[in-house]
Design a protein around this motif. Sequence first.
Motif, PDB file in Angstrom:
ATOM      1  N   GLY A  35       0.783  -1.226   0.000  1.00  0.00           N
ATOM      2  CA  GLY A  35       0.000   0.000   0.000  1.00  0.00           C
ATOM      3  C   GLY A  35       0.812   1.270   0.000  1.00  0.00           C
ATOM      4  O   GLY A  35       0.240   2.365  -0.002  1.00  0.00           O
ATOM      5  N   GLY A  36       2.147   1.161   0.015  1.00  0.00           N
ATOM      6  CA  GLY A  36       2.978   2.357   0.065  1.00  0.00           C
ATOM      7  C   GLY A  36       2.840   3.130   1.370  1.00  0.00           C
ATOM      8  O   GLY A  36       3.116   4.326   1.427  1.00  0.00           O
ATOM      9  N   GLU A  37       2.436   2.423   2.437  1.00  0.00           N
ATOM     10  CA  GLU A  37       2.101   3.080   3.701  1.00  0.00           C
ATOM     11  C   GLU A  37       3.272   3.799   4.351  1.00  0.00           C
ATOM     12  O   GLU A  37       3.081   4.757   5.100  1.00  0.00           O
ATOM     13  N   ARG A  38       4.481   3.315   4.104  1.00  0.00           N
ATOM     14  CA  ARG A  38       5.643   3.905   4.767  1.00  0.00           C
ATOM     15  C   ARG A  38       6.386   4.886   3.865  1.00  0.00           C
ATOM     16  O   ARG A  38       7.485   5.324   4.190  1.00  0.00           O
ATOM     17  N   GLY A  39       5.787   5.233   2.747  1.00  0.00           N
ATOM     18  CA  GLY A  39       6.394   6.240   1.895  1.00  0.00           C
ATOM     19  C   GLY A  39       6.306   7.622   2.538  1.00  0.00           C
ATOM     20  O   GLY A  39       5.327   7.961   3.200  1.00  0.00           O
ATOM     21  N   ASP A  40       7.357   8.412   2.355  1.00  0.00           N
ATOM     22  CA  ASP A  40       7.341   9.803   2.811  1.00  0.00           C
ATOM     23  C   ASP A  40       6.618  10.671   1.792  1.00  0.00           C
ATOM     24  O   ASP A  40       6.446  10.272   0.632  1.00  0.00           O
ATOM     25  N   VAL A  41       6.193  11.841   2.208  1.00  0.00           N
ATOM     26  CA  VAL A  41       5.696  12.834   1.261  1.00  0.00           C
ATOM     27  C   VAL A  41       6.918  13.450   0.583  1.00  0.00           C
ATOM     28  O   VAL A  41       7.690  14.175   1.205  1.00  0.00           O
ATOM     29  N   LEU A  42       7.098  13.137  -0.687  1.00  0.00           N
ATOM     30  CA  LEU A  42       8.285  13.568  -1.424  1.00  0.00           C
ATOM     31  C   LEU A  42       8.055  14.834  -2.242  1.00  0.00           C
ATOM     32  O   LEU A  42       9.012  15.425  -2.737  1.00  0.00           O
ATOM     33  N   ASN A  43       6.809  15.217  -2.402  1.00  0.00           N
ATOM     34  CA  ASN A  43       6.474  16.421  -3.155  1.00  0.00           C
ATOM     35  C   ASN A  43       6.484  17.610  -2.196  1.00  0.00           C
ATOM     36  O   ASN A  43       5.639  17.695  -1.299  1.00  0.00           O
ATOM     37  N   PRO A  44       7.414  18.546  -2.354  1.00  0.00           N
ATOM     38  CA  PRO A  44       7.493  19.676  -1.421  1.00  0.00           C
ATOM     39  C   PRO A  44       6.274  20.586  -1.467  1.00  0.00           C
ATOM     40  O   PRO A  44       6.067  21.392  -0.565  1.00  0.00           O
ATOM     41  N   HIS A  45       5.457  20.450  -2.509  1.00  0.00           N
ATOM     42  CA  HIS A  45       4.258  21.275  -2.635  1.00  0.00           C
ATOM     43  C   HIS A  45       3.037  20.630  -1.974  1.00  0.00           C
ATOM     44  O   HIS A  45       1.953  21.227  -1.983  1.00  0.00           O
ATOM     45  N   HIS A  46       3.210  19.428  -1.433  1.00  0.00           N
ATOM     46  CA  HIS A  46       2.085  18.708  -0.834  1.00  0.00           C
ATOM     47  C   HIS A  46       2.141  18.847   0.680  1.00  0.00           C
ATOM     48  O   HIS A  46       3.209  18.716   1.283  1.00  0.00           O
ATOM     49  N   PRO A  47       1.015  19.091   1.336  1.00  0.00           N
ATOM     50  CA  PRO A  47       1.036  19.191   2.802  1.00  0.00           C
ATOM     51  C   PRO A  47       1.368  17.847   3.442  1.00  0.00           C
ATOM     52  O   PRO A  47       1.185  16.793   2.823  1.00  0.00           O
ATOM     53  N   PRO A  48       1.856  17.853   4.672  1.00  0.00           N
ATOM     54  CA  PRO A  48       2.134  16.588   5.361  1.00  0.00           C
ATOM     55  C   PRO A  48       0.874  15.741   5.491  1.00  0.00           C
ATOM     56  O   PRO A  48      -0.241  16.263   5.558  1.00  0.00           O
ATOM     57  N   VAL A  49       1.075  14.432   5.504  1.00  0.00           N
ATOM     58  CA  VAL A  49      -0.028  13.503   5.749  1.00  0.00           C
ATOM     59  C   VAL A  49       0.041  13.101   7.213  1.00  0.00           C
ATOM     60  O   VAL A  49       0.989  12.435   7.654  1.00  0.00           O
ATOM     61  N   GLU A  50      -0.941  13.538   7.977  1.00  0.00           N
ATOM     62  CA  GLU A  50      -0.984  13.228   9.405  1.00  0.00           C
ATOM     63  C   GLU A  50      -1.706  11.903   9.623  1.00  0.00           C
ATOM     64  O   GLU A  50      -2.484  11.462   8.802  1.00  0.00           O
ATOM     65  N   GLY A  51      -1.414  11.264  10.757  1.00  0.00           N
ATOM     66  CA  GLY A  51      -2.188  10.084  11.121  1.00  0.00           C
ATOM     67  C   GLY A  51      -1.486   8.760  10.905  1.00  0.00           C
ATOM     68  O   GLY A  51      -2.106   7.714  11.052  1.00  0.00           O
ATOM     69  N   GLY A  52      -0.201   8.788  10.527  1.00  0.00           N
ATOM     70  CA  GLY A  52       0.553   7.550  10.433  1.00  0.00           C
ATOM     71  C   GLY A  52       0.268   6.744   9.180  1.00  0.00           C
ATOM     72  O   GLY A  52      -0.306   7.241   8.208  1.00  0.00           O
ATOM     73  N   ILE A  53       0.651   5.459   9.229  1.00  0.00           N
ATOM     74  CA  ILE A  53       0.619   4.662   8.011  1.00  0.00           C
ATOM     75  C   ILE A  53      -0.806   4.373   7.540  1.00  0.00           C
ATOM     76  O   ILE A  53      -1.035   4.188   6.350  1.00  0.00           O
TER      77      ILE A  53
END
Length: 285
Positions: A35-53
């Motif tokens: 599911g790509g659950e442990r991927g970081d947000v790599l797009n600097p224009h995208h807000p952080p994804v809160e709430g864990g995997i």
Amino acid sequence: MAVHAHPDDESSKGAATTARYAAEGVDVLVVTCTGGERGDVLNPHHPPVEGGIEEMRAVRRVEMAAAAQALGVRQHWLGFVDSGLPEGDPLPPLPEGCFALQPLEEASRPLVELVREFRPHVITTYDPTGGYPHPDHIMCHRVAFEAFHAAGDPERYTGTGEPWTPLKLYYNHGFSMARIRAAHEALVARGVESPFGEWVESRAAREIPEREVTTLVPVADYFDQRDAALRAHATQIDPEGFFFAMPRDLELEVWATEEYELAESRVPTTLPEDDLFAGIREALA
């Protein structure tokens, strides 16, 4: 059947090929192992994804659905959990229960079942190195290789459907050094700053052995769909970043194909090829 490790891999490796075949009427199924659950947000224009995997998994499912729609393909989740990319020296242990730590037969069983259900003539995946040393990419190769060889054997993986023997197995070569060098040289010749220079000139890159490219699939008409699929993965892909650094008109001049290595074929074919179904079309005619 295109077997990938994470959502977004199908859009950065062979995407225009799958879009082309789908447009031509081929039934194309993208299989996503994790599911790509442990991927970081790599797009600097995208807000952080809160709430864990769990939240990242939900976000990436939405992105994957949009990418599949852009490519015109079907998509199936194999159901395993992203292993993450370990960093450090020494490397930390992988998370318990992750995809890369699954016993091979347990990880392969749902893919064998899917092969027997979908009945693909061609399977594409990564070479034994994974294309780069992410543990999920290496495991993805292992399970796809296993499924290609086991799905047709009635003595193996009993209880997963009627046997089906795929006819060809290919490895993606989306980031071959030959392609990177060609792009770099074309950008420099045009007077455009190249993001590939350090990669091309580094000692490590020069020492990467080139795997054989056997099959060049013309896909110039499907770059727009590929790019739309890439942009759909908004947590991962910077629309101003690496994947969009090459002006598309220059890309069409320099490298209007996607490259594959024919790993195994159960039908006669002549190399080089320009079609993943070369030999199959003749055999089924």
